[in-house]
Scaffold this motif. Structure first.
Motif, PDB file in Angstrom:
ATOM      1  N   MET A   1       0.653  -0.898   0.086  1.00  0.00           N
ATOM      2  CA  MET A   1      -0.133  -0.002   0.001  1.00  0.00           C
ATOM      3  C   MET A   1       0.922   1.144   0.178  1.00  0.00           C
ATOM      4  N   ASP A  38      -4.845   6.096   3.460  1.00  0.00           N
ATOM      5  CA  ASP A  38      -5.119   4.773   2.632  1.00  0.00           C
ATOM      6  C   ASP A  38      -5.182   3.514   3.478  1.00  0.00           C
ATOM      7  N   GLU A  41      -8.713   3.252   4.981  1.00  0.00           N
ATOM      8  CA  GLU A  41      -9.670   2.610   3.769  1.00  0.00           C
ATOM      9  C   GLU A  41      -9.565   1.297   3.919  1.00  0.00           C
ATOM     10  N   HIS A  42      -8.428   0.884   3.532  1.00  0.00           N
ATOM     11  CA  HIS A  42      -8.199  -0.452   3.760  1.00  0.00           C
ATOM     12  C   HIS A  42      -8.922  -1.400   4.666  1.00  0.00           C
ATOM     13  N   ARG A  45     -12.489  -2.033   4.851  1.00  0.00           N
ATOM     14  CA  ARG A  45     -13.209  -3.234   3.948  1.00  0.00           C
ATOM     15  C   ARG A  45     -12.656  -4.610   4.623  1.00  0.00           C
ATOM     16  N   HIS A  46     -11.492  -4.349   5.091  1.00  0.00           N
ATOM     17  CA  HIS A  46     -10.969  -5.721   5.601  1.00  0.00           C
ATOM     18  C   HIS A  46     -10.766  -5.754   7.172  1.00  0.00           C
ATOM     19  N   SER A  52      -1.938  -5.232   9.178  1.00  0.00           N
ATOM     20  CA  SER A  52      -2.070  -3.805   8.794  1.00  0.00           C
ATOM     21  C   SER A  52      -2.462  -2.900   9.737  1.00  0.00           C
TER      22      SER A  52
END
Length: 89
Positions: A1, A38, A41-42, A45-46, A52
């Protein structure tokens, strides 16, 4: 990312202090902020991506240290970067 080259260049151009500046605290804080956005935002969703999430915590703490450094060294620059990036500190 990672950030794309164009995005990174744009951020550096916006926050640099002079023509050859790429490593001032303002530039570093702006780059970290974009990476944090970023990853956030990831993670929306996950939700179970804990690796992360740990990376996000590391980036956020690095940005916090840089902001504290800038606050101690030059309060006006700190206020400007905080206002421009819309950060709560």
């Amino acid at each position: 990312m990672e950030l794309s080259f164009k995005k990174k260049e744009e951020i550096i151009r916006k926050f640099r202090r002079d023509k050859s500046d790429t490593g001032s605290p303002e530039v570093q804080i702006a780059l970290l902020t974009e990476r944090i956005k970023d990853i956030t935002e990831h993670l929306k969703r996950h939700k179970k991506d804990f690796h992360s999430r740990r990376g996000l915590e590391i980036l956020a703490s690095r940005r916090k240290r840089l902001l504290n450094y800038l606050r101690r060294r030059d309060y006006e620059r700190f206020k400007n970067i905080k206002k421009e990036l819309k950060l709560r500190v």
